[in-house]
Design a protein around this motif. Sequence first.
Motif, PDB file in Angstrom:
ATOM      1  N   HIS A 157       0.436  -1.245  -0.435  1.00 11.26           N
ATOM      2  CA  HIS A 157       0.373   0.092   0.120  1.00 11.26           C
ATOM      3  C   HIS A 157       0.682   0.981   0.353  1.00 11.26           C
ATOM      4  CE1 HIS A 157      -3.532  -2.655   0.986  1.00 11.26           C
ATOM      5  NE2 HIS A 157      -3.086  -3.362   1.602  1.00 11.26           N
ATOM      6  N   LEU A 180      -5.646  -5.444  13.617  1.00 18.70           N
ATOM      7  CA  LEU A 180      -5.927  -4.449  12.023  1.00 18.70           C
ATOM      8  C   LEU A 180      -6.324  -3.343  12.404  1.00 18.70           C
ATOM      9  CD1 LEU A 180      -6.343  -4.298   9.019  1.00 18.70           C
ATOM     10  CD2 LEU A 180      -7.803  -5.156   8.699  1.00 18.70           C
ATOM     11  N   PHE A 194      -3.964  -0.413  14.086  1.00 18.59           N
ATOM     12  CA  PHE A 194      -3.135  -0.478  12.997  1.00 18.59           C
ATOM     13  C   PHE A 194      -4.695   0.717  11.414  1.00 18.59           C
ATOM     14  CE2 PHE A 194      -2.816  -0.820   7.975  1.00 18.59           C
ATOM     15  CZ  PHE A 194      -1.731  -0.240   8.142  1.00 18.59           C
ATOM     16  N   LEU A 195      -5.679   0.749  11.753  1.00 22.03           N
ATOM     17  CA  LEU A 195      -6.119   1.490  10.101  1.00 22.03           C
ATOM     18  C   LEU A 195      -6.322   2.216  10.465  1.00 22.03           C
ATOM     19  CD1 LEU A 195      -8.549  -1.672   8.280  1.00 22.03           C
ATOM     20  CD2 LEU A 195      -6.146  -0.213   8.112  1.00 22.03           C
ATOM     21  N   TYR A 242      -3.029   4.652   9.895  1.00 20.71           N
ATOM     22  CA  TYR A 242      -2.784   4.482   8.801  1.00 20.71           C
ATOM     23  C   TYR A 242      -3.673   5.959   8.537  1.00 20.71           C
ATOM     24  CZ  TYR A 242      -2.890   2.415   4.668  1.00 20.71           C
ATOM     25  OH  TYR A 242      -3.321   2.006   3.092  1.00 20.71           O
ATOM     26  N   ASP A 284      -5.139   4.401  -1.897  1.00 20.84           N
ATOM     27  CA  ASP A 284      -6.656   3.901  -0.930  1.00 20.84           C
ATOM     28  C   ASP A 284      -7.225   5.197  -1.896  1.00 20.84           C
ATOM     29  OD1 ASP A 284      -6.773   1.344  -0.383  1.00 20.84           O
ATOM     30  OD2 ASP A 284      -5.881   2.174   2.046  1.00 20.84           O
ATOM     31  N   ASP A 343      -9.207  -3.496  -0.050  1.00 22.98           N
ATOM     32  CA  ASP A 343      -8.602  -3.453   1.622  1.00 22.98           C
ATOM     33  C   ASP A 343     -10.402  -2.425   2.748  1.00 22.98           C
ATOM     34  OD1 ASP A 343      -8.373  -0.606   0.513  1.00 22.98           O
ATOM     35  OD2 ASP A 343      -6.473  -0.864   0.620  1.00 22.98           O
ATOM     36  N   SER A 344      -8.808  -2.339   3.566  1.00 25.99           N
ATOM     37  CA  SER A 344      -9.941  -1.656   5.139  1.00 25.99           C
ATOM     38  C   SER A 344     -10.044  -3.060   6.166  1.00 25.99           C
ATOM     39  CB  SER A 344     -10.633  -1.045   4.615  1.00 25.99           C
ATOM     40  OG  SER A 344     -10.267   0.072   5.663  1.00 25.99           O
ATOM     41  N   HIS A 366      -8.283  -8.393  -0.681  1.00 26.18           N
ATOM     42  CA  HIS A 366      -7.523  -8.949   0.939  1.00 26.18           C
ATOM     43  C   HIS A 366      -8.724 -10.270   0.768  1.00 26.18           C
ATOM     44  CE1 HIS A 366      -4.706  -5.702   0.561  1.00 26.18           C
ATOM     45  NE2 HIS A 366      -4.273  -5.266   1.016  1.00 26.18           N
ATOM     46  N   GLU A 391      -7.479 -12.509   6.021  1.00 26.09           N
ATOM     47  CA  GLU A 391      -6.122 -11.922   6.437  1.00 26.09           C
ATOM     48  C   GLU A 391      -7.121 -11.532   8.727  1.00 26.09           C
ATOM     49  OE1 GLU A 391      -5.701  -7.358   5.937  1.00 26.09           O
ATOM     50  OE2 GLU A 391      -4.114  -7.903   7.323  1.00 26.09           O
ATOM     51  N   HIS A 415      -3.140 -11.094   1.568  1.00 23.86           N
ATOM     52  CA  HIS A 415      -3.189 -12.458   2.359  1.00 23.86           C
ATOM     53  C   HIS A 415      -3.461 -14.153   2.363  1.00 23.86           C
ATOM     54  CE1 HIS A 415      -1.593  -8.771   4.554  1.00 23.86           C
ATOM     55  NE2 HIS A 415      -3.418  -8.071   4.243  1.00 23.86           N
ATOM     56  N   SER A 440       3.532  -7.946   8.950  1.00 23.31           N
ATOM     57  CA  SER A 440       2.410  -6.658   8.534  1.00 23.31           C
ATOM     58  C   SER A 440       1.710  -8.334   9.678  1.00 23.31           C
ATOM     59  CB  SER A 440       1.548  -7.564   7.306  1.00 23.31           C
ATOM     60  OG  SER A 440       0.314  -6.712   7.850  1.00 23.31           O
ATOM     61  N   LEU A 444      -0.799  -7.541  13.440  1.00 19.31           N
ATOM     62  CA  LEU A 444      -1.781  -7.201  14.192  1.00 19.31           C
ATOM     63  C   LEU A 444      -1.382  -8.099  14.608  1.00 19.31           C
ATOM     64  CD1 LEU A 444      -2.627  -5.485  10.248  1.00 19.31           C
ATOM     65  CD2 LEU A 444      -1.417  -4.985  12.205  1.00 19.31           C
ATOM     66  N   ASP A 493       3.347  -4.929   2.355  1.00 16.51           N
ATOM     67  CA  ASP A 493       1.766  -4.375   2.954  1.00 16.51           C
ATOM     68  C   ASP A 493       1.973  -3.521   3.769  1.00 16.51           C
ATOM     69  OD1 ASP A 493      -0.480  -4.340   3.561  1.00 16.51           O
ATOM     70  OD2 ASP A 493      -0.246  -5.660   5.440  1.00 16.51           O
ATOM     71  N   ASP A 494       2.361  -2.618   4.908  1.00 17.10           N
ATOM     72  CA  ASP A 494       2.653  -1.130   5.085  1.00 17.10           C
ATOM     73  C   ASP A 494       4.067  -1.138   5.886  1.00 17.10           C
ATOM     74  OD1 ASP A 494       0.075  -0.206   4.591  1.00 17.10           O
ATOM     75  OD2 ASP A 494      -0.617  -1.859   5.700  1.00 17.10           O
TER      76      ASP A 494
HETATM   77  N1  ADE Z   1      -5.108  -1.179   4.345  1.00 19.81           N
HETATM   78  C1  ADE Z   1      -3.529  -1.359   4.425  1.00 19.81           C
HETATM   79  N2  ADE Z   1      -2.703  -2.083   5.073  1.00 19.81           N
HETATM   80  C2  ADE Z   1      -3.707  -3.664   4.790  1.00 19.81           C
HETATM   81  C3  ADE Z   1      -4.309  -4.698   5.241  1.00 19.81           C
HETATM   82  N3  ADE Z   1      -3.011  -5.002   5.623  1.00 19.81           N
HETATM   83  N4  ADE Z   1      -5.431  -4.851   5.668  1.00 19.81           N
HETATM   84  C4  ADE Z   1      -6.518  -4.562   5.108  1.00 19.81           C
HETATM   85  N5  ADE Z   1      -6.450  -2.893   5.116  1.00 19.81           N
HETATM   86  C5  ADE Z   1      -5.011  -2.668   4.468  1.00 19.81           C
END
Ligand code: ADE
Length: 336
Positions: free
Chosen positions: A19, A57, A60-61, A64, A101, A169-170, A197, A200, A221, A248, A252, A278-279
């Motif tokens: 991302h 998750l 984190f979101l 983020y 995104d 995602d999200s 995604h 996960e 994932h 990740s 998470l 991932d991030d």
């Molecule tokens: N957005 C950014 N990283 C993500 C992740 N690991 N899972 C879902 N949404 C995301």
Amino acid sequence: MSAHSDFIAGLPKAELHLHIEGTLEPEMMFALAERNGLTLPYASVDALRAAYDFGNLQDFLDLYYQGTDVLRQRRDFYDLTMAYLERARAQNVLHAEIFFDPQAHTRRGVDFADIVEGIDVALRDGAESLGISSRLILCFLRDLDVDDAMATLQAALPYLDRIAGVGLDSAEIGNPPEKFENVFDRARELGLVTVAHAGEEGPADYVRGALDALHVARIDHGNRSLDDDALVRRLAASGVPLTLCPLSNLRLGVIKDLKDHPLKRMLDRGLVVTVNSDDPAYFGGYINENFAAIADALDLDRGDLARLAKNSFKASLLNDSEKAGHFARIDAYAGG
Ligand code: ADE
Ligand code: ZN
């Protein structure tokens, strides 16, 4: 430092689950806040990094999306993307398929054009100056409603020459793939590849839903697929790849320990799995750190690592002759 660090560093790789907003390092977050006249709710880079302690998750979101607030102008998106490409190239990433995104930005009043143009111009410049090929994948935020996703797809129409695919995602739980069936149907009609995604935090059923309702070319994932034996057999037979993200998952709480990571079990079951970051600004490592951590935790050997690198190109959107070139490069490096 892994026993395999040097081997991993020289291995040609593709990154398929990244991302771009997740590459926003704290130092750049502060620099962009200053550029845009914003004050962050943290006293320092260290204080911000210390906040990167996620239980799941959603934790984190929350951070983020808060972080994305410093991305305001076209050049912010350009600088973010170029900084990632430089880091990726330094880790021998030769091809990157990058998520963005748009809804995280348009809902704050940023123009769609500034987001796409900023990222795209950096990708073109990166191809020229660094030799990295790339594709751009637009992700819909699954916790927003379907109409918002459809409107975002509509807003993307003038830029489809720069967008290869759509993803999802999200926040996963409670937002199953079927919710977006119509949007993904429309995306496929427009010639876009689809990925999502799934599995996960959500169940194996969401992986099945991504295959059946969204007709995805890859699962992002997919950890929970192993809960469902028939699904594993289906993934193995169809060759639909899973883009795994070890650090990740650890950060998470998807797994408690990297030794519990499903990557090796998936390889043993014949799944096409890849290693991704991932991030990386939030999870403590880019692609090489992910390779090294999983190699150590699961006792992978050079053959496994070369296979993972080959899978990264195999699972990419490159054409067959480009893939063959990368396979040959990996064989030459790893000794066939
Ligand atoms: N957005 C950014 N990283 C993500 C992740 N690991 N899972 C879902 N949404 C995301
Ligand atoms: Zn992701």
